[in-house]
Every structure is written in structure tokens, then in C-alpha cells.
Scaffold this motif. Structure first.
Motif, PDB file in Angstrom:
ATOM      1  N   ARG A 163      30.391  26.132  27.548  1.00  0.00           N
ATOM      2  CA  ARG A 163      29.896  26.371  28.910  1.00  0.00           C
ATOM      3  C   ARG A 163      30.570  27.598  29.513  1.00  0.00           C
ATOM      4  NH1 ARG A 163      32.712  22.431  32.740  1.00  0.00           N
ATOM      5  NH2 ARG A 163      34.377  23.882  32.151  1.00  0.00           N
ATOM      6  N   ARG A 181      31.971  30.096  27.967  1.00  0.00           N
ATOM      7  CA  ARG A 181      31.557  31.307  27.260  1.00  0.00           C
ATOM      8  C   ARG A 181      30.160  31.723  27.727  1.00  0.00           C
ATOM      9  NH1 ARG A 181      35.497  32.466  25.959  1.00  0.00           N
ATOM     10  NH2 ARG A 181      36.145  32.625  23.803  1.00  0.00           N
ATOM     11  N   ARG A 182      29.321  30.724  27.975  1.00  0.00           N
ATOM     12  CA  ARG A 182      27.974  31.023  28.452  1.00  0.00           C
ATOM     13  C   ARG A 182      28.024  31.708  29.816  1.00  0.00           C
ATOM     14  NH1 ARG A 182      24.961  25.854  29.716  1.00  0.00           N
ATOM     15  NH2 ARG A 182      26.057  26.129  31.667  1.00  0.00           N
ATOM     16  N   ILE A 183      28.920  31.248  30.690  1.00  0.00           N
ATOM     17  CA  ILE A 183      29.046  31.881  32.009  1.00  0.00           C
ATOM     18  C   ILE A 183      29.496  33.337  31.838  1.00  0.00           C
ATOM     19  CG2 ILE A 183      30.331  31.843  34.184  1.00  0.00           C
ATOM     20  CD1 ILE A 183      30.372  28.749  33.905  1.00  0.00           C
ATOM     21  N   ARG A 214      25.801  34.957  31.934  1.00  0.00           N
ATOM     22  CA  ARG A 214      25.711  35.229  33.370  1.00  0.00           C
ATOM     23  C   ARG A 214      26.606  36.370  33.800  1.00  0.00           C
ATOM     24  NH1 ARG A 214      25.909  29.929  36.700  1.00  0.00           N
ATOM     25  NH2 ARG A 214      27.470  31.120  37.821  1.00  0.00           N
ATOM     26  N   SER A 230      29.661  36.340  34.630  1.00  0.00           N
ATOM     27  CA  SER A 230      30.335  35.937  35.849  1.00  0.00           C
ATOM     28  C   SER A 230      31.663  35.274  35.502  1.00  0.00           C
ATOM     29  CB  SER A 230      29.429  34.968  36.611  1.00  0.00           C
ATOM     30  OG  SER A 230      30.039  34.592  37.813  1.00  0.00           O
ATOM     31  N   ARG A 231      32.513  35.129  36.497  1.00  0.00           N
ATOM     32  CA  ARG A 231      33.799  34.452  36.324  1.00  0.00           C
ATOM     33  C   ARG A 231      33.661  32.987  36.660  1.00  0.00           C
ATOM     34  NH1 ARG A 231      38.228  37.029  40.159  1.00  0.00           N
ATOM     35  NH2 ARG A 231      39.725  35.576  39.264  1.00  0.00           N
ATOM     36  N   ARG A 232      34.542  32.173  36.089  1.00  0.00           N
ATOM     37  CA  ARG A 232      34.556  30.771  36.468  1.00  0.00           C
ATOM     38  C   ARG A 232      35.953  30.373  36.924  1.00  0.00           C
ATOM     39  NH1 ARG A 232      32.138  25.724  35.628  1.00  0.00           N
ATOM     40  NH2 ARG A 232      33.670  24.058  35.548  1.00  0.00           N
ATOM     41  N   PRO A 233      36.104  30.120  38.228  1.00  0.00           N
ATOM     42  CA  PRO A 233      37.396  29.616  38.693  1.00  0.00           C
ATOM     43  C   PRO A 233      37.629  28.201  38.166  1.00  0.00           C
ATOM     44  CG  PRO A 233      35.870  29.961  40.548  1.00  0.00           C
ATOM     45  CD  PRO A 233      35.127  30.308  39.305  1.00  0.00           C
ATOM     46  N   TYR A 278      28.834  22.000  38.805  1.00  0.00           N
ATOM     47  CA  TYR A 278      30.050  22.709  38.380  1.00  0.00           C
ATOM     48  C   TYR A 278      30.373  22.354  36.932  1.00  0.00           C
ATOM     49  CZ  TYR A 278      34.952  24.193  38.236  1.00  0.00           C
ATOM     50  OH  TYR A 278      36.143  24.781  37.885  1.00  0.00           O
ATOM     51  N   ALA A 322      28.260  21.478  34.716  1.00  0.00           N
ATOM     52  CA  ALA A 322      27.237  22.089  33.876  1.00  0.00           C
ATOM     53  C   ALA A 322      27.389  23.610  33.827  1.00  0.00           C
ATOM     54  CB  ALA A 322      25.843  21.728  34.400  1.00  0.00           C
ATOM     55  N   GLU A 367      29.393  31.578  41.614  1.00  0.00           N
ATOM     56  CA  GLU A 367      30.855  31.678  41.560  1.00  0.00           C
ATOM     57  C   GLU A 367      31.528  31.226  42.862  1.00  0.00           C
ATOM     58  OE1 GLU A 367      32.046  35.650  40.614  1.00  0.00           O
ATOM     59  OE2 GLU A 367      34.184  35.163  40.562  1.00  0.00           O
ATOM     60  N   SER A 408      31.681  27.571  42.970  1.00  0.00           N
ATOM     61  CA  SER A 408      32.639  27.119  41.955  1.00  0.00           C
ATOM     62  C   SER A 408      34.067  27.258  42.468  1.00  0.00           C
ATOM     63  CB  SER A 408      32.498  27.939  40.669  1.00  0.00           C
ATOM     64  OG  SER A 408      31.300  27.618  40.014  1.00  0.00           O
ATOM     65  N   LEU A 409      34.313  28.313  43.231  1.00  0.00           N
ATOM     66  CA  LEU A 409      35.657  28.526  43.773  1.00  0.00           C
ATOM     67  C   LEU A 409      36.041  27.392  44.724  1.00  0.00           C
ATOM     68  CD1 LEU A 409      38.201  30.217  44.153  1.00  0.00           C
ATOM     69  CD2 LEU A 409      36.971  31.580  45.862  1.00  0.00           C
ATOM     70  N   ALA A 464      36.643  24.258  42.507  1.00  0.00           N
ATOM     71  CA  ALA A 464      37.918  24.348  41.772  1.00  0.00           C
ATOM     72  C   ALA A 464      39.104  24.184  42.728  1.00  0.00           C
ATOM     73  CB  ALA A 464      38.017  25.683  41.036  1.00  0.00           C
ATOM     74  N   PRO A 504      43.525  28.387  41.939  1.00  0.00           N
ATOM     75  CA  PRO A 504      42.271  29.168  41.798  1.00  0.00           C
ATOM     76  C   PRO A 504      42.031  30.082  42.998  1.00  0.00           C
ATOM     77  CG  PRO A 504      41.823  26.788  41.989  1.00  0.00           C
ATOM     78  CD  PRO A 504      43.304  26.948  41.799  1.00  0.00           C
ATOM     79  N   TYR A 560      42.055  34.569  43.568  1.00  0.00           N
ATOM     80  CA  TYR A 560      41.067  35.432  44.227  1.00  0.00           C
ATOM     81  C   TYR A 560      41.685  36.243  45.350  1.00  0.00           C
ATOM     82  CZ  TYR A 560      37.054  33.806  41.620  1.00  0.00           C
ATOM     83  OH  TYR A 560      36.166  33.559  40.604  1.00  0.00           O
ATOM     84  N   ASP A 607      30.346  36.756  42.439  1.00  0.00           N
ATOM     85  CA  ASP A 607      29.035  37.278  42.036  1.00  0.00           C
ATOM     86  C   ASP A 607      28.010  37.070  43.154  1.00  0.00           C
ATOM     87  OD1 ASP A 607      27.947  34.682  41.859  1.00  0.00           O
ATOM     88  OD2 ASP A 607      28.411  34.516  39.730  1.00  0.00           O
TER      89      ASP A 607
END
Ligand SMILES: [Zn+2]
Ligand SMILES: [Zn+2]
Lengths: 193, 220
Positions: free
Chosen positions: A97, A99-101, A105, A107-110, B17, B19, B24, B27-28, B31, B100, B104, B129
Motif C-alpha cells: 500500500r 509503495r503504491r502511494i 500517486r 504522494s507521501r504517507r504520514p 487510511y 486502504a 495526504e 492522512s496527516l 496519523a 508525524p 511536516y 498533495d
């Protein structure tokens, strides 16, 4: 990379479930860089990761590349795997998941702060076994869901689809999708209790 | 004193999240909340477990010829890069912001580069993003935010102080999830200035004339 050592008899760890088998293989990769253990993990999980990425919208060539990358990450991060907190499939899912982001995408994932005891603590045997049994049970419960609920859950996890995008594609009203997913989740929860 | 978190993330947010389908900025917020909330951390683990079950059941296309060998080569190549990054920085012992969010901001509260947005309210936009926008808001104790509605979803998480609106009282760690049906006027509780992390996926709709004029400048 360490030489491929002859397989040692594993310490007296009974493989009570198929999940325990995968956990032992990850341990073998972690503790002795066991290439045969890795090959078994690869044979089972690499095609699943590839399928997951293709269903998330990657073409076969990209899905192949990312699947190799995910499996290589498994090798290097084997010390991060905590069998008390996740099944091997769940752990690999989170790597794929992320790696897919990154890749699809861009994009970053926090990520949440890690728990204070970190990934290096010695996992509790009873908790580990309980989690392995729950994972088996969850897999069966998911497979037993009515088709229309299961498909929506799966698509939510293939990730490039928000609920409203699933609505646009399936022609189902958003409310129906939300309530089917909710129903499916309730069923899964009941099965797990 | 630790205050108990009362307002949590919704199932829909935790599942999205898990999935990996949230923008982003959302998600922040997830997280950051999960870093402070054991209950949502446990729920998130459940949703990730569903992801694992989905992966198991996804189908098994053929891998390319020589795929395993290519991966073993990749492992050899990756080793140096991995060793360079080995020790991830240990989470700092204390501070207002969970890790997290600190990533940022580039630090804790004292590292935030605030800009005034009129009155005594200040904000700092965080880089994410394009799917949604994230910002920190600084609302002096007792001050009100402009009355507004929402054209999308808005998540507001309290990091310091507290605010109140028709939906309740939100203290440190609490998250308010506002959708299109909701219009509200959050007011910072007296006592301490309120610092919030806010994520929105569409511009807010202000009902007063002046706030609407200010909107292009505020950018929310
Ligand atoms: Zn929570
Ligand atoms: Zn609002």
C-alpha cells in the motif's frame, strides 16, 4: 547477502496454523538471511502483491516491478515485523500500500508515531498465536461475505477508488455503497467476536 | 494530566487510511490522532488486517520469468541504501506535536511559521498533495472562528487548548469531523489559546460578508 546456509531444524515452534508457517519463514529471513525461506514467501506473496497492484490500476510491467520491490523491502525490513501486531499478509499489504502511494500517486504517507516499546521487543507467544488464529478467521469471514458486500470491501482496499468513485463506476448510489460496506464490516466484526 | 480523548476518527476515515486512499492532508490528521489515541490505533490495526485478508484473496497472476532472481539482485543493491538510513530518529520524549505532525512542521510549536489571517487568528499552511489542504490554526482563548459551512469534509484536531461549537467540547486529541450538512462557529475555550490541525478537501463557505471577502487571503 549471506550464503545460502543449509536449513537448520527450527527451534521447537509448533506450526499450529498456516500463518505460523509464514511467521517462521519471516523469522528465518530475519535471523539467518535464509534464501530458501525467502523463496517460499516470494512464491506465495509476490503474485498476490502483483495482482493487488494491477487491481489498483498499475499495468502488468509496473506491477511486476513494484512487487519485486515490495518483496525486497520484506527482506530488508524483516526485523521490523512484529507477529504480535500483524499477520505476514497484513504486514506485506501495508508495504505494498505504501509503495503504491509512492509510485502510483506520487504522494507521501504520514505514519503514526511508533509505540513506545518499538518493534524490537520480544513478542508475546500467547498474543502471537491469538493474532494468527484471528487472521485465519478473518480470511474465512471475508470469503463468506455476500458477493456484493465483499466486492465493495475489496475495491475500497485496491485504493485508487474513493467511495464516490466506486459509485460513479458501479452506478450504485453512494448511500448504498456506504451501507453495504458498513454491513460487511459489521458482519466481519460479529464473526470475530 | 492526561485528558481522555472523547471525539474519535470515523470508521470511514480509518478504513480509507488503512486502504491508502485518503488525500495526504487527511492522512496527516489520522496519523497525528492515532499517535495519541490507543483506541483508534487498535481500530486501525483491524482495518489493516482486512487489507491483509484482501491481499490473500486477490488472485495470483504469473510473475515474469526470472522474477525471484531479479528480486535477489535488487536485495543486494538495496542493502547499501538501507544501511545508510538504518537508525530512524527516535521519537522525541515530549512536545505538543506527535511525530508525524512534527515531520511536516520541521519541529514543535515553536518552529511553526505563523501568518496572521485577520484579528488575532493565525495560521500556517503545511505542504501536502493537492487532494486536500492542511493547516495549523492558532485561535486566542475565547476568540471565535468565522461562522462557516463546508462544501466537502473538514477534520479539526485539537493540539492545545480547546474549542466548542454546537456539536460539543473538543479538547486535546479530539477530532471533529464536519461534512457538508454542517455549519458551525467554533469558539476557543477560555484559559489557553487553541492550536488545531485542520484538513479540508474543499473551500469553506462563509456566511458573513466580511469573512467571504477575507476568504481569498485566508485561503480556507
Ligand atoms: Zn481516537
Ligand atoms: Zn468547519
Amino acid at each position: 547477502m549471506a550464503q545460502n546456509e543449509p536449513p537448520k531444524a527450527p527451534p521447537v515452534k509448533e506450526e499450529t496454523t498456516p500463518e505460523a508457517h509464514w511467521v517462521n519463514l519471516v523469522q528465518a529471513v530475519k535471523t539467518r538471511k535464509d534464501q530458501r525461506a525467502f523463496a517460499s514467501l516470494f512464491a506465495h506473496f509476490a503474485p498476490r502483491v502483483k495482482a493487488f497492484l494491477m487491481k489498483s490500476g498499475a499495468d502488468p510491467a509496473l506491477a511486476e516491478e513494484v512487487a519485486q520491490d515490495v518483496m525486497a523491502t520484506l527482506w530488508h525490513k524483516a526485523h521490523m515485523f512484529d507477529p504480535e501486531r500483524a499477520s505476514v499478509a497484513t504486514w506485506i499489504f501495508t508495504i505494498a500500500r505504501n509503495r503504491r502511494i509512492d509510485v502510483l500517486r506520487k504522494s507521501r504517507r504520514p505514519e503514526p508515531e511508533d509505540l513506545p516499546w518499538g518493534p524490537e521487543h520480544e513478542p508475546d507467544q500467547a498474543d502471537t498465536i491469538a493474532l494468527q488464529q484471528e487472521s485465519e478467521q478473518l480470511g474465512k469471514a471475508l470469503a463468506a461475505l455476500p458477493e456484493n458486500q465483499r466486492v465493495l470491501i475489496e475495491r475500497a482496499y485496491f485504493g485508487e477508488f474513493s467511495h464516490s468513485e466506486i459509485a460513479a463506476e458501479t452506478g450504485l448510489p453512494l448511500g448504498t455503497i456506504k451501507s453495504r460496506i458498513r454491513l460487511a464490516l459489521e458482519r466481519l466484526r460479529q464473526e470475530m467476536n | 494530566m492526561t485528558m481522555k480523548i472523547k471525539h474519535h476518527l470515523t470508521d470511514e476515515l480509518l478504513m480509507a487510511y488503512a486502504a491508502g486512499s485518503l488525500p495526504e492532508a487527511f492522512s496527516l490528521v489520522v496519523a497525528t490522532h492515532v499517535s495519541m489515541c490507543d483506541e483508534c490505533r487498535a481500530r486501525l490495526a483491524e482495518y489493516e488486517a482486512v487489507g491483509g485478508a484482501v491481499l490473500e484473496d486477490t488472485g495470483t497472476p504469473e510473475m515474469d520469468a526470472g522474477s525471484l532472481e531479479a528480486t535477489l539482485r535488487l536485495i543486494g543493491e538495496m542493502r547499501e541504501a538501507e544501511e545508510a538510513e538504518t537508525a530512524a530518529p527516535a521519537p522525541q520524549a515530549s512536545g505538543l506535536f506527535p511525530q508525524p505532525l512534527r515531520d511536516y512542521v520541521g519541529g514543535d510549536l515553536d518552529a511553526v511559521e505563523w501568518r496572521s489571517v485577520g484579528g488575532k487568528v493565525r495560521q500556517a499552511v503545511l505542504p501536502t498533495d493537492k487532494g486536500a489542504a492542511a493547516r495549523l490554526l492558532y485561535i486566542p482563548a475565547g476568540a471565535a472562528m468565522p461562522d462557516h459551512g463546508h462544501s466537502g469534509m473538514e477534520l479539526t484536531m485539537v493540539l492545545q487548548g480547546a474549542f466548542e461549537d454546537a456539536d460539543g467540547y473538543f479538547g486535546r486529541g479530539d477530532v471533529e469531523v464536519a461534512g457538508e450538512e454542517m455549519e458551525h462557529t467554533p469558539v476557543a475555550a477560555p484559559g489557553a489559546d487553541c492550536v488545531c490541525l485542520v484538513a479540508t478537501d474543499a473551500p469553506l463557505k462563509f456566511s458573513g460578508f466580511l469573512p467571504r471577502m477575507a476568504q481569498p487571503f485566508i485561503g480556507i
